[in-house]
Design an enzyme around this catalytic site. Structure first.
Site, PDB file in Angstrom:
ATOM      1  N   SER A 146      45.305  28.123  20.349  1.00  0.00           N
ATOM      2  CA  SER A 146      45.770  29.514  20.286  1.00  0.00           C
ATOM      3  C   SER A 146      47.056  29.216  19.373  1.00  0.00           C
ATOM      4  CB  SER A 146      46.214  29.955  21.580  1.00  0.00           C
ATOM      5  OG  SER A 146      47.065  31.158  21.542  1.00  0.00           O
ATOM      6  N   TYR A 159      50.136  29.077  30.088  1.00  0.00           N
ATOM      7  CA  TYR A 159      48.968  29.274  28.910  1.00  0.00           C
ATOM      8  C   TYR A 159      49.924  28.781  27.686  1.00  0.00           C
ATOM      9  CZ  TYR A 159      45.852  31.551  25.672  1.00  0.00           C
ATOM     10  OH  TYR A 159      44.926  31.731  24.785  1.00  0.00           O
TER      11      TYR A 159
HETATM   12  P1  NAD Z   1      36.709  35.459  27.565  1.00  0.00           P
HETATM   13  O1  NAD Z   1      37.212  35.819  28.688  1.00  0.00           O
HETATM   14  O2  NAD Z   1      35.976  36.434  26.495  1.00  0.00           O
HETATM   15  O3  NAD Z   1      35.958  34.067  27.689  1.00  0.00           O
HETATM   16  C1  NAD Z   1      36.124  32.876  28.278  1.00  0.00           C
HETATM   17  C2  NAD Z   1      35.204  32.108  28.652  1.00  0.00           C
HETATM   18  O4  NAD Z   1      35.382  31.122  29.472  1.00  0.00           O
HETATM   19  C3  NAD Z   1      33.999  32.812  29.596  1.00  0.00           C
HETATM   20  O5  NAD Z   1      32.814  32.351  29.062  1.00  0.00           O
HETATM   21  C4  NAD Z   1      34.174  32.387  30.922  1.00  0.00           C
HETATM   22  O6  NAD Z   1      33.422  32.554  32.094  1.00  0.00           O
HETATM   23  C5  NAD Z   1      34.754  31.070  30.789  1.00  0.00           C
HETATM   24  N1  NAD Z   1      35.430  30.383  31.997  1.00  0.00           N
HETATM   25  C6  NAD Z   1      36.692  30.766  32.324  1.00  0.00           C
HETATM   26  N2  NAD Z   1      37.086  29.865  33.489  1.00  0.00           N
HETATM   27  C7  NAD Z   1      36.047  29.125  33.313  1.00  0.00           C
HETATM   28  C8  NAD Z   1      35.777  28.018  34.380  1.00  0.00           C
HETATM   29  N3  NAD Z   1      36.635  27.660  35.365  1.00  0.00           N
HETATM   30  N4  NAD Z   1      34.752  27.157  34.164  1.00  0.00           N
HETATM   31  C9  NAD Z   1      33.877  27.330  33.186  1.00  0.00           C
HETATM   32  N5  NAD Z   1      34.007  28.467  32.334  1.00  0.00           N
HETATM   33  C10 NAD Z   1      35.095  29.327  32.463  1.00  0.00           C
HETATM   34  O7  NAD Z   1      38.053  34.805  26.593  1.00  0.00           O
HETATM   35  P2  NAD Z   1      37.786  34.368  24.957  1.00  0.00           P
HETATM   36  O8  NAD Z   1      39.006  35.447  24.590  1.00  0.00           O
HETATM   37  O9  NAD Z   1      36.731  34.381  24.388  1.00  0.00           O
HETATM   38  O10 NAD Z   1      38.627  33.127  25.381  1.00  0.00           O
HETATM   39  C11 NAD Z   1      38.084  31.911  24.820  1.00  0.00           C
HETATM   40  C12 NAD Z   1      39.095  30.901  24.484  1.00  0.00           C
HETATM   41  O11 NAD Z   1      39.734  31.464  23.395  1.00  0.00           O
HETATM   42  C13 NAD Z   1      40.050  30.615  25.617  1.00  0.00           C
HETATM   43  O12 NAD Z   1      40.450  29.109  25.532  1.00  0.00           O
HETATM   44  C14 NAD Z   1      41.426  31.456  25.060  1.00  0.00           C
HETATM   45  O13 NAD Z   1      42.573  31.021  25.600  1.00  0.00           O
HETATM   46  C15 NAD Z   1      41.288  31.236  23.578  1.00  0.00           C
HETATM   47  N6  NAD Z   1      42.171  32.161  22.578  1.00  0.00           N
HETATM   48  C16 NAD Z   1      41.833  33.576  22.868  1.00  0.00           C
HETATM   49  C17 NAD Z   1      42.390  34.360  21.950  1.00  0.00           C
HETATM   50  C18 NAD Z   1      42.053  35.953  22.232  1.00  0.00           C
HETATM   51  O14 NAD Z   1      42.979  36.828  21.897  1.00  0.00           O
HETATM   52  N7  NAD Z   1      40.849  36.524  23.048  1.00  0.00           N
HETATM   53  C19 NAD Z   1      43.423  34.025  21.281  1.00  0.00           C
HETATM   54  C20 NAD Z   1      43.701  32.473  21.241  1.00  0.00           C
HETATM   55  C21 NAD Z   1      43.015  31.726  21.978  1.00  0.00           C
END
Ligand code: NAD
Length: 264
Positions: A146, A159
């Site tokens: 991130s 985080y």
């Molecule tokens: P999201 O909530 O849409 O997806 C998260 C995924 O992780 C889902 O499939 C969920 O079921 C799974 N998950 C959560 N806990 C779990 C567990 N204990 N076991 C198995 N699966 C689990 O979120 P996203 O925004 O797509 O995030 C995906 C990644 O990207 C994360 O690591 C997040 O930190 C990172 N990220 C997101 C953003 C953003 O702005 N959306 C920015 C930077 C980084």
């Protein structure tokens, strides 16, 4: 789409939603066989499996219900993917959760869960997947960190600590495998339009007594100079480049995709 991943096998964690689902989709479109993982309502998981499966010419994509907070399950999932595909070429550590609170009120259980899911799961999956990749002389490890892996914001201690850890883990692994054909890189997105990030808009609107539109622009995207969401497909395209042909010289990098956040 050009099938640049034809014949390759991938495991994408947290791929029932958001960025992970987008990455799984683009890999399948590029010809890879992809194993999905993640939580969600049964119908959401079934829909993701059917969507990715169709791109792979199957009724449904293989799926593991592994809880990424459980080290043994994580290692077992990697073994399961290797067994299902006969190998594993691509590992994407993407599963993650968020929780926002002042540090003095931050629930210890939330801290532990975020460190386990957002950081330690990457360690366990890499440790399990790397031996096979080195043996087969082919592999791509991609960790979805991130912007918060490179800079901090208040109220996101767990985080920010976990994502800085992911960047450090990425660099250390990259150095260990630098002379092999395997690479390990991190992607550092700013705010991406997914359920995880969108869930942060409403509480901000309530906190500041403004519309959700104003909360998004003036508060959530305060640090993102583009003042717009990054789209999942934009992150997926970067994730495709990093595992595709011609990316072998990129190793140990933490690549930003953040609308200019880190430039400020
Ligand atoms: P999201 O909530 O849409 O997806 C998260 C995924 O992780 C889902 O499939 C969920 O079921 C799974 N998950 C959560 N806990 C779990 C567990 N204990 N076991 C198995 N699966 C689990 O979120 P996203 O925004 O797509 O995030 C995906 C990644 O990207 C994360 O690591 C997040 O930190 C990172 N990220 C997101 C953003 C953003 O702005 N959306 C920015 C930077 C980084």
């Amino acid at each position: 789409m050009e099938r640049i991943l034809a014949g390759q096998a991938a495991l994408v964690t947290g791929s029932t939603s958001g960025i992970g689902l987008g990455i799984a989709k683009i890999y399948a479109e590029a010809g890879a066989r992809v194993m999905l993982n993640g939580f969600g309502r049964p119908e959401e998981i079934a829909a993701a499996r059917a969507e990715i499966g169709a791109l792979m010419g199957m009724a449904e994509a293989p799926y593991s219900a592994t809880d990424m907070s459980k080290p043994e399950e994580v290692r077992g999932m990697v073994a399961e993917a290797e067994k299902a595909f006969g190998k594993l070429d691509i590992l994407v550590n993407n599963a993650g959760i968020q929780f926002v609170s002042p540090v003095q009120d931050f629930p210890a259980a939330k801290w532990d869960a975020i460190i386990a899911i957002n950081l330690s799961s990457n360690f366990h999956a890499i440790a399990a997947a790397l031996p096979g990749m080195l043996e087969r002389k082919h592999g791509r490890i991609l960790n979805v960190a991130s912007a918060h892996g490179l800079v901090a914001s208040p109220y996101k201690t767990a985080y920010v600590a976990a994502k800085h850890g992911v960047v450090g883990l990425t660099k250390s692994v990259a150095l260990e495998i630098a002379q092999s054909p395997v690479t390990c890189n991190a992607i550092c997105p700013g705010f991406v339009r997914t359920p995880l990030a969108e869930a942060q808009v409403k509480p901000l609107a309530e906190k500041f007594g403004v519309s959700e539109e104003a909360a998004l622009k003036d508060h959530l995207l305060e640090k993102q100079p583009s003042k717009r969401w990054i789209e999942v497909e934009e992150v997926a395209r970067m994730a495709l480049y990093l595992v595709g042909p011609g990316s072998g010289g990129v190793n140990g990098s933490a690549l930003s995709i953040d609308g200019g956040w880190l430039a400020a």
